[in-house]
Design a protein around this motif. Sequence first.
Motif, PDB file in Angstrom:
ATOM      1  N   SER A  25       0.834  -1.188   0.000  1.00 22.53           N
ATOM      2  CA  SER A  25       0.000   0.000   0.000  1.00 22.53           C
ATOM      3  C   SER A  25       0.880   1.252   0.000  1.00 22.53           C
ATOM      4  O   SER A  25       0.588   2.238  -0.668  1.00 22.53           O
ATOM      5  CB  SER A  25      -0.924  -0.007   1.220  1.00 22.53           C
ATOM      6  OG  SER A  25      -0.152   0.209   2.380  1.00 22.53           O
ATOM      7  N   ASP A  26       1.997   1.163   0.696  1.00 19.69           N
ATOM      8  CA  ASP A  26       2.936   2.282   0.716  1.00 19.69           C
ATOM      9  C   ASP A  26       3.416   2.572  -0.698  1.00 19.69           C
ATOM     10  O   ASP A  26       3.486   3.707  -1.140  1.00 19.69           O
ATOM     11  CB  ASP A  26       4.108   1.920   1.619  1.00 19.69           C
ATOM     12  CG  ASP A  26       5.136   3.040   1.649  1.00 19.69           C
ATOM     13  OD1 ASP A  26       6.281   2.773   1.304  1.00 19.69           O
ATOM     14  OD2 ASP A  26       4.769   4.162   1.997  1.00 19.69           O
ATOM     15  N   LYS A  27       3.706   1.507  -1.399  1.00 18.57           N
ATOM     16  CA  LYS A  27       4.199   1.641  -2.758  1.00 18.57           C
ATOM     17  C   LYS A  27       3.107   2.196  -3.662  1.00 18.57           C
ATOM     18  O   LYS A  27       3.348   2.987  -4.543  1.00 18.57           O
ATOM     19  CB  LYS A  27       4.617   0.254  -3.250  1.00 18.57           C
ATOM     20  CG  LYS A  27       5.722   0.309  -4.290  1.00 18.57           C
ATOM     21  CD  LYS A  27       6.094  -1.097  -4.677  1.00 18.57           C
ATOM     22  CE  LYS A  27       6.795  -1.079  -6.001  1.00 18.57           C
ATOM     23  NZ  LYS A  27       6.959  -2.386  -6.529  1.00 18.57           N
ATOM     24  N   PHE A  28       1.888   1.783  -3.381  1.00 22.32           N
ATOM     25  CA  PHE A  28       0.782   2.130  -4.285  1.00 22.32           C
ATOM     26  C   PHE A  28       0.510   3.619  -4.289  1.00 22.32           C
ATOM     27  O   PHE A  28       0.354   4.225  -5.336  1.00 22.32           O
ATOM     28  CB  PHE A  28      -0.464   1.367  -3.856  1.00 22.32           C
ATOM     29  CG  PHE A  28      -1.637   1.649  -4.729  1.00 22.32           C
ATOM     30  CD1 PHE A  28      -2.671   2.447  -4.295  1.00 22.32           C
ATOM     31  CD2 PHE A  28      -1.690   1.128  -6.013  1.00 22.32           C
ATOM     32  CE1 PHE A  28      -3.729   2.721  -5.093  1.00 22.32           C
ATOM     33  CE2 PHE A  28      -2.757   1.399  -6.819  1.00 22.32           C
ATOM     34  CZ  PHE A  28      -3.790   2.198  -6.365  1.00 22.32           C
ATOM     35  N   ASP A  29       0.512   4.235  -3.085  1.00 23.76           N
ATOM     36  CA  ASP A  29       0.130   5.630  -3.080  1.00 23.76           C
ATOM     37  C   ASP A  29       1.335   6.567  -3.263  1.00 23.76           C
ATOM     38  O   ASP A  29       1.224   7.770  -3.093  1.00 23.76           O
ATOM     39  CB  ASP A  29      -0.657   5.988  -1.815  1.00 23.76           C
ATOM     40  CG  ASP A  29       0.166   5.779  -0.554  1.00 23.76           C
ATOM     41  OD1 ASP A  29      -0.389   5.312   0.433  1.00 23.76           O
ATOM     42  OD2 ASP A  29       1.375   6.060  -0.575  1.00 23.76           O
ATOM     43  N   HIS A  30       2.450   6.006  -3.605  1.00 23.83           N
ATOM     44  CA  HIS A  30       3.604   6.862  -3.806  1.00 23.83           C
ATOM     45  C   HIS A  30       3.530   7.576  -5.140  1.00 23.83           C
ATOM     46  O   HIS A  30       2.999   7.046  -6.112  1.00 23.83           O
ATOM     47  CB  HIS A  30       4.887   6.039  -3.708  1.00 23.83           C
ATOM     48  CG  HIS A  30       6.075   6.919  -3.487  1.00 23.83           C
ATOM     49  ND1 HIS A  30       6.792   7.418  -4.529  1.00 23.83           N
ATOM     50  CD2 HIS A  30       6.615   7.424  -2.355  1.00 23.83           C
ATOM     51  CE1 HIS A  30       7.748   8.198  -4.039  1.00 23.83           C
ATOM     52  NE2 HIS A  30       7.668   8.208  -2.722  1.00 23.83           N
ATOM     53  N   VAL A  88      11.513  -9.704  -4.178  1.00 17.80           N
ATOM     54  CA  VAL A  88      12.937  -9.368  -4.139  1.00 17.80           C
ATOM     55  C   VAL A  88      13.130  -7.865  -4.259  1.00 17.80           C
ATOM     56  O   VAL A  88      14.011  -7.284  -3.632  1.00 17.80           O
ATOM     57  CB  VAL A  88      13.670 -10.130  -5.266  1.00 17.80           C
ATOM     58  CG1 VAL A  88      15.103  -9.647  -5.385  1.00 17.80           C
ATOM     59  CG2 VAL A  88      13.643 -11.610  -4.983  1.00 17.80           C
ATOM     60  N   LEU A  89      12.280  -7.241  -5.054  1.00 16.41           N
ATOM     61  CA  LEU A  89      12.459  -5.813  -5.319  1.00 16.41           C
ATOM     62  C   LEU A  89      11.722  -4.932  -4.320  1.00 16.41           C
ATOM     63  O   LEU A  89      11.626  -3.727  -4.522  1.00 16.41           O
ATOM     64  CB  LEU A  89      11.946  -5.475  -6.727  1.00 16.41           C
ATOM     65  CG  LEU A  89      12.735  -6.017  -7.906  1.00 16.41           C
ATOM     66  CD1 LEU A  89      12.067  -5.624  -9.182  1.00 16.41           C
ATOM     67  CD2 LEU A  89      14.146  -5.491  -7.877  1.00 16.41           C
ATOM     68  N   ARG A  90      11.172  -5.521  -3.251  1.00 20.11           N
ATOM     69  CA  ARG A  90      10.340  -4.731  -2.356  1.00 20.11           C
ATOM     70  C   ARG A  90      11.199  -3.675  -1.655  1.00 20.11           C
ATOM     71  O   ARG A  90      12.390  -3.897  -1.392  1.00 20.11           O
ATOM     72  CB  ARG A  90       9.650  -5.634  -1.351  1.00 20.11           C
ATOM     73  CG  ARG A  90      10.541  -6.113  -0.222  1.00 20.11           C
ATOM     74  CD  ARG A  90       9.915  -7.322   0.457  1.00 20.11           C
ATOM     75  NE  ARG A  90      10.661  -7.670   1.650  1.00 20.11           N
ATOM     76  CZ  ARG A  90      11.814  -8.333   1.624  1.00 20.11           C
ATOM     77  NH1 ARG A  90      12.368  -8.694   0.486  1.00 20.11           N
ATOM     78  NH2 ARG A  90      12.431  -8.627   2.759  1.00 20.11           N
ATOM     79  N   LYS A  91      10.577  -2.550  -1.375  1.00 20.82           N
ATOM     80  CA  LYS A  91      11.293  -1.455  -0.722  1.00 20.82           C
ATOM     81  C   LYS A  91      10.598  -1.155   0.598  1.00 20.82           C
ATOM     82  O   LYS A  91       9.371  -1.163   0.689  1.00 20.82           O
ATOM     83  CB  LYS A  91      11.270  -0.213  -1.603  1.00 20.82           C
ATOM     84  CG  LYS A  91      11.921  -0.416  -2.950  1.00 20.82           C
ATOM     85  CD  LYS A  91      13.429  -0.401  -2.839  1.00 20.82           C
ATOM     86  CE  LYS A  91      14.059  -0.517  -4.214  1.00 20.82           C
ATOM     87  NZ  LYS A  91      13.813  -1.849  -4.811  1.00 20.82           N
ATOM     88  N   ASN A  92      11.400  -0.865   1.581  1.00 20.97           N
ATOM     89  CA  ASN A  92      10.840  -0.587   2.893  1.00 20.97           C
ATOM     90  C   ASN A  92      11.147   0.842   3.303  1.00 20.97           C
ATOM     91  O   ASN A  92      11.490   1.115   4.427  1.00 20.97           O
ATOM     92  CB  ASN A  92      11.401  -1.572   3.918  1.00 20.97           C
ATOM     93  CG  ASN A  92      10.585  -1.581   5.175  1.00 20.97           C
ATOM     94  OD1 ASN A  92       9.467  -1.082   5.181  1.00 20.97           O
ATOM     95  ND2 ASN A  92      11.121  -2.120   6.236  1.00 20.97           N
TER      96      ASN A  92
END
Lengths: 191, 96
Positions: free
Chosen positions: A28-33, B83-87
Motif C-alpha cells: 500500500s505504501d508503494k501504491f500511493d507513492h 525481491v524488489l520490495r522497498k521498505n
Amino acid sequence: MLSAIRNTLRVPVTTATRLFQTSVVQASDKFDHKRIPLEDEGVQGEKIVDLDSALKVKQNLFPTLDSDNLLFNGMLYKDLPICNIRVSHNNTIFTLTDAAGTVKVIRSCGMEGFKNTKKGTNIAAQTTAISIATRAIDRGFKTIRVRVQGLGPGRLAAVKGLQMGGLEIISITDNTHVSWNPPRARKARRL
Amino acid sequence: MFLTLRLLSNRHPSFIARTVFVKNNNVDDACRLVNRILGKEGILEQFRLTRYYEKPFQTRRRVNHEKCKAIYNEDMERKIQFVLRKNRHDPFPGCS
C-alpha cells in the motif's frame, strides 16, 4: 494541495510499517507513492488503460457515426475512394476503387515484375504501392482511405508505400477475415 | 438509432470498426495503433490459430502449456516483486 493529501495518506502507513513491517503494508505504501508509474498496475488492466488514454489524448482518432460526413480535401469521408490491400504470405494485391466499390486501378506484386517468392516481400509491396499511387494520381485520386486485409510481410510497407507515392491517406482499416467458429481449416503444414 | 439502422442494412458496416484516422500524415503510428488493437482483442491470434487445422491433441497440448506458463509467470512476478520490495517511503532517493 496534492502533497497535503499525500502526506495524510502517508501518516498511517508510516506507523504501520514501523509496527509490523509486513509486505502488505509495503504494497500500500508503494501504491500511493507519487513516482509509481501507471504501467505497473497489473498486466490485465494495462491494455484498457492504454487504449483509453489514446482515446482521450486524440479525440478524433477513431470514427464515430458522424465521421461519414466529415470533409477531407472537399470530399465527404464516405465518398472517398478506397484502396483495398490484400496482403498474403506470397503476394500483395492493391485495388483502388471508388466509394461504391467500382474497381479503377489494380496492381499486384506479380504484375510489377516480381516473380515467385520475391512477390511476398515487403520491398515488392512497397514498389507496387508507389506504382499504384502514381497511377492513381494520374487518374485524379489524391485522398484515399485504406482497407488492409490479411497478414503478411507487406502489410506495413504497403501502406507506407502509398504515402510515399504521394497519396494522402485519411484512415486505415483492418478487414482481415477472422471467424470464431470457422469451417475446418486446411491441414497443417508438415515441417 | 442510426447505428441500428446501419446494422440492419449491413451486419458489418465497413470503416466503423478496426479503423483509425491518420493524424499529421503519420501512417506508421496509425498502423501501429491498428495492430495494437488487433493484438489486444485477440484477432491476430485467432487468425493464426485458424489458418491451419489444429488437431485435438495439439489443442490440448497448447492449452496445457498456456496454463503452465500462466502459473509460472504469476509466481515469478510475485517472486520478483518480493525481491524488489522497498521498505522506505522514498523508494528511489534522489530520483525525483
